[in-house]
Design a protein around this motif. Structure first.
Motif, PDB file in Angstrom:
ATOM      1  N   UNK A 294     -11.573   4.682 -40.957  1.00 47.19           N
ATOM      2  CA  UNK A 294     -12.655   3.825 -40.464  1.00 47.19           C
ATOM      3  C   UNK A 294     -13.417   3.224 -41.640  1.00 47.19           C
ATOM      4  N   UNK A 295     -13.596   1.922 -41.584  1.00 50.40           N
ATOM      5  CA  UNK A 295     -14.341   1.233 -42.626  1.00 50.40           C
ATOM      6  C   UNK A 295     -13.497   0.783 -43.794  1.00 50.40           C
ATOM      7  N   UNK A 296     -12.288   1.337 -43.918  1.00 51.12           N
ATOM      8  CA  UNK A 296     -11.388   0.924 -45.001  1.00 51.12           C
ATOM      9  C   UNK A 296     -10.240   0.076 -44.466  1.00 51.12           C
ATOM     10  N   UNK A 297      -9.563   0.580 -43.422  1.00 51.34           N
ATOM     11  CA  UNK A 297      -8.412  -0.134 -42.866  1.00 51.34           C
ATOM     12  C   UNK A 297      -8.713  -0.810 -41.532  1.00 51.34           C
ATOM     13  N   UNK A 298      -9.719  -0.317 -40.823  1.00 50.09           N
ATOM     14  CA  UNK A 298     -10.075  -0.831 -39.499  1.00 50.09           C
ATOM     15  C   UNK A 298     -11.444  -0.290 -39.133  1.00 50.09           C
ATOM     16  N   UNK A 299     -11.968  -0.709 -37.992  1.00 50.04           N
ATOM     17  CA  UNK A 299     -13.195  -0.134 -37.450  1.00 50.04           C
ATOM     18  C   UNK A 299     -12.849   0.628 -36.179  1.00 50.04           C
ATOM     19  N   UNK A 300     -13.456   1.806 -36.013  1.00 50.36           N
ATOM     20  CA  UNK A 300     -13.213   2.648 -34.848  1.00 50.36           C
ATOM     21  C   UNK A 300     -14.471   2.723 -33.997  1.00 50.36           C
ATOM     22  N   UNK A 301     -14.283   2.659 -32.679  1.00 51.40           N
ATOM     23  CA  UNK A 301     -15.411   2.763 -31.748  1.00 51.40           C
ATOM     24  C   UNK A 301     -14.873   3.224 -30.399  1.00 51.40           C
ATOM     25  N   UNK A 302     -15.610   4.109 -29.735  1.00 54.68           N
ATOM     26  CA  UNK A 302     -15.120   4.708 -28.492  1.00 54.68           C
ATOM     27  C   UNK A 302     -15.991   4.444 -27.270  1.00 54.68           C
ATOM     28  N   UNK A 303     -17.116   3.787 -27.452  1.00 58.80           N
ATOM     29  CA  UNK A 303     -17.990   3.451 -26.330  1.00 58.80           C
ATOM     30  C   UNK A 303     -18.130   1.933 -26.244  1.00 58.80           C
ATOM     31  N   UNK A 304     -18.369   1.397 -25.048  1.00 59.32           N
ATOM     32  CA  UNK A 304     -18.479  -0.062 -24.917  1.00 59.32           C
ATOM     33  C   UNK A 304     -19.491  -0.678 -25.876  1.00 59.32           C
ATOM     34  N   UNK A 305     -20.645  -0.038 -26.039  1.00 60.28           N
ATOM     35  CA  UNK A 305     -21.685  -0.599 -26.907  1.00 60.28           C
ATOM     36  C   UNK A 305     -21.229  -0.638 -28.362  1.00 60.28           C
ATOM     37  N   UNK A 306     -20.683   0.477 -28.846  1.00 62.29           N
ATOM     38  CA  UNK A 306     -20.280   0.525 -30.255  1.00 62.29           C
ATOM     39  C   UNK A 306     -19.046  -0.328 -30.517  1.00 62.29           C
ATOM     40  N   UNK A 307     -18.152  -0.426 -29.523  1.00 63.31           N
ATOM     41  CA  UNK A 307     -16.969  -1.281 -29.678  1.00 63.31           C
ATOM     42  C   UNK A 307     -17.406  -2.742 -29.781  1.00 63.31           C
ATOM     43  N   UNK A 308     -18.309  -3.157 -28.894  1.00 58.22           N
ATOM     44  CA  UNK A 308     -18.805  -4.540 -28.933  1.00 58.22           C
ATOM     45  C   UNK A 308     -19.530  -4.822 -30.245  1.00 58.22           C
ATOM     46  N   UNK A 309     -20.318  -3.863 -30.712  1.00 59.47           N
ATOM     47  CA  UNK A 309     -21.029  -4.038 -31.984  1.00 59.47           C
ATOM     48  C   UNK A 309     -20.042  -4.221 -33.136  1.00 59.47           C
ATOM     49  N   UNK A 310     -18.953  -3.438 -33.131  1.00 58.50           N
ATOM     50  CA  UNK A 310     -17.959  -3.549 -34.200  1.00 58.50           C
ATOM     51  C   UNK A 310     -17.282  -4.914 -34.175  1.00 58.50           C
ATOM     52  N   UNK A 311     -16.945  -5.395 -32.974  1.00 60.13           N
ATOM     53  CA  UNK A 311     -16.325  -6.718 -32.856  1.00 60.13           C
ATOM     54  C   UNK A 311     -17.280  -7.792 -33.366  1.00 60.13           C
ATOM     55  N   UNK A 312     -18.536  -7.730 -32.941  1.00 57.45           N
ATOM     56  CA  UNK A 312     -19.521  -8.734 -33.369  1.00 57.45           C
ATOM     57  C   UNK A 312     -19.745  -8.681 -34.877  1.00 57.45           C
ATOM     58  N   UNK A 313     -19.759  -7.486 -35.407  1.00 58.51           N
ATOM     59  CA  UNK A 313     -19.926  -7.328 -36.863  1.00 58.51           C
ATOM     60  C   UNK A 313     -18.841  -8.077 -37.619  1.00 58.51           C
TER      61      UNK A 313
END
Length: 411
Positions: free
Chosen positions: A350-369
């Protein structure tokens, strides 16, 4: 050359989706050291055998896929101790052809790929003399674990309880059946350490060989698209690929479209979720008319869709094995947001090769980031590509399988 009989659930060509990609490339890279005979199934009208398969296999035999009505499946769900998946490929015609091939040839090895084909390996185990031919089972998923996770996901929503009950029953049946398979075959192949450990929970003394999924890196990295694959392509394209009648993919597409995409579109109103893959399940009708969702169905080539993705998403919540779609996206240097389960079995950080997220809120935040930060998208894509290029080329991966074969043949 030594002689290998491969039993596979479908004709492994064209290599356009997970099972076919893996099976075709295993055969292609084994053909330089083994004379290969392939026994498999086809769906629909009998096809001609593709030229690339004829080039690597001395014999390719395909029989029609058996059909089983829903009433019969429901009856077996209640009455049979065997899991449903077994009956999908239960064919007297294939068994007859298998017996003929075994009588006509002295095989050194029989490689059975996929749990639905394991019944034929069990038949060989009960009829062979001594330990020849050697029997290898390729378990592309720890299947009992897939159904366990499907149950745990579907039981959360009342409308999916019938599916949850089905998975609960199949989970128990598969655990018993998968354990029996592992004890009868001479060697078991898993695609990841996580799957290997899951199988060892069933059979603690089991020896598992890890042969990961791989990728033809150059096929993806050398691709240079000219135009977006569809008209009105979104400037903020979120792409998800796969076989869209496969239950984990269906669940992933629904979850992303219903729970995550609306949160992304609050910041990026033009964001569009592209669900790319053949045989869209009827359950996907629930999202087909949503604004910002495109379900493509079958496409000839997924590379243009990946190439024009702003972010590649892997919102997988159930399943086992490893996801080839991650390797495809990373071979094209795409930034990826995935659930932890979606990236299971790979050493991606996580943070090096990809972003990981398991909840709708954190997944959406990662995509927006990532949509907000092109430099980070490029950095993640570059780092992921380095790892995929180093570890996941097929020629490196098949080496482990060849070593397993040699060990068995030396006994």
């Amino acid at each position: 050359m030594r002689k290998l009989l491969a039993l596979m659930p479908v004709i492994p060509y064209p290599p356009h989706q997970g099972t076919n990609i893996r099976n075709y490339n295993l055969l292609r890279h084994l053909a330089d050291e083994y004379t290969i005979h392939l026994l498999t199934f086809y769906e629909g009208p009998k096809p001609s055998i593709p030229g690339p398969l004829r080039e690597i296999c001395e014999i390719v035999e395909a029989v029609p896929n058996p059909s089983h009505s829903m009433p019969k499946r429901l009856l077996r769900l209640i009455s049979s101790p065997l899991p449903d998946v077994i009956y999908r490929k239960s064919s007297p015609l294939l068994l007859e052809r298998l017996r003929e091939l075994l009588a006509q040839n002295r095989y050194d090895l029989v490689h059975v790929e996929g749990i639905e084909m394991a019944q034929y390996g069990l038949w060989i185990a009960s009829h062979r003399t001594g330990r020849k031919p050697a029997l290898v089972f390729g378990d592309q998923n720890a299947e009992y674990l897939l159904q366990k996770r499907a149950f745990e996901t579907d039981i959360r929503q009342l409308r999916y309880w019938p599916a949850a009950i089905y998975s609960l029953i199949q989970w128990q049946k598969l655990a018993r059946y998968e354990a029996a398979i592992c004890r009868k075959f001479d060697r078991v192949i898993a695609v990841s350490e996580a799957d290997g450990e899951a199988l060892k929970k069933l059979v603690p003394e089991l020896e598992v060989c890890i042969v990961p999924n791989g990728i033809d890196v150059d096929f993806y990295s050398d691709f240079t698209p000219r135009n977006p694959p569809l008209a009105d392509w979104s400037p903020w394209a979120l792409v998800f690929t796969g076989k869209m009648d496969f239950r984990p993919n269906v669940d992933a597409a629904l979850w992303f479209a219903q729970e995550i995409l609306p949160k992304v579109r609050e910041k990026f109103p033009q964001a569009c979720f592209y669900v790319v893959g053949r045989n869209p399940h009827p359950r996907l009708r629930a999202i087909m008319d949503r604004e910002g969702v495109v379900v493509t169905g079958y496409v000839e080539d997924i590379r243009p869709f990946i190439a024009f993705a702003s972010v590649f998403v892997v919102p997988i919540r159930m399943g086992g094995g490893t996801r080839l779609k991650l390797l495809e996206a990373m071979a094209m240097k795409k930034a990826v947001v995935s659930t932890t389960l979606g990236a299971e079995g790979y050493p991606f950080r996580h943070g090096l090769h990809l972003l990981l997220a398991d909840e709708p809120e954190t997944f959406a935040e990662a995509v927006c980031r990532l949509l907000e930060n092109e430099k980070e998208r490029v950095r993640l894509g570059e780092e992921a590509f380095k790892l995929v290029d180093e570890r996941y080329r097929w020629e490196k991966i098949v080496k482990a399988l060849k070593e397993t074969y040699e060990e068995l043949l030396a006994r």
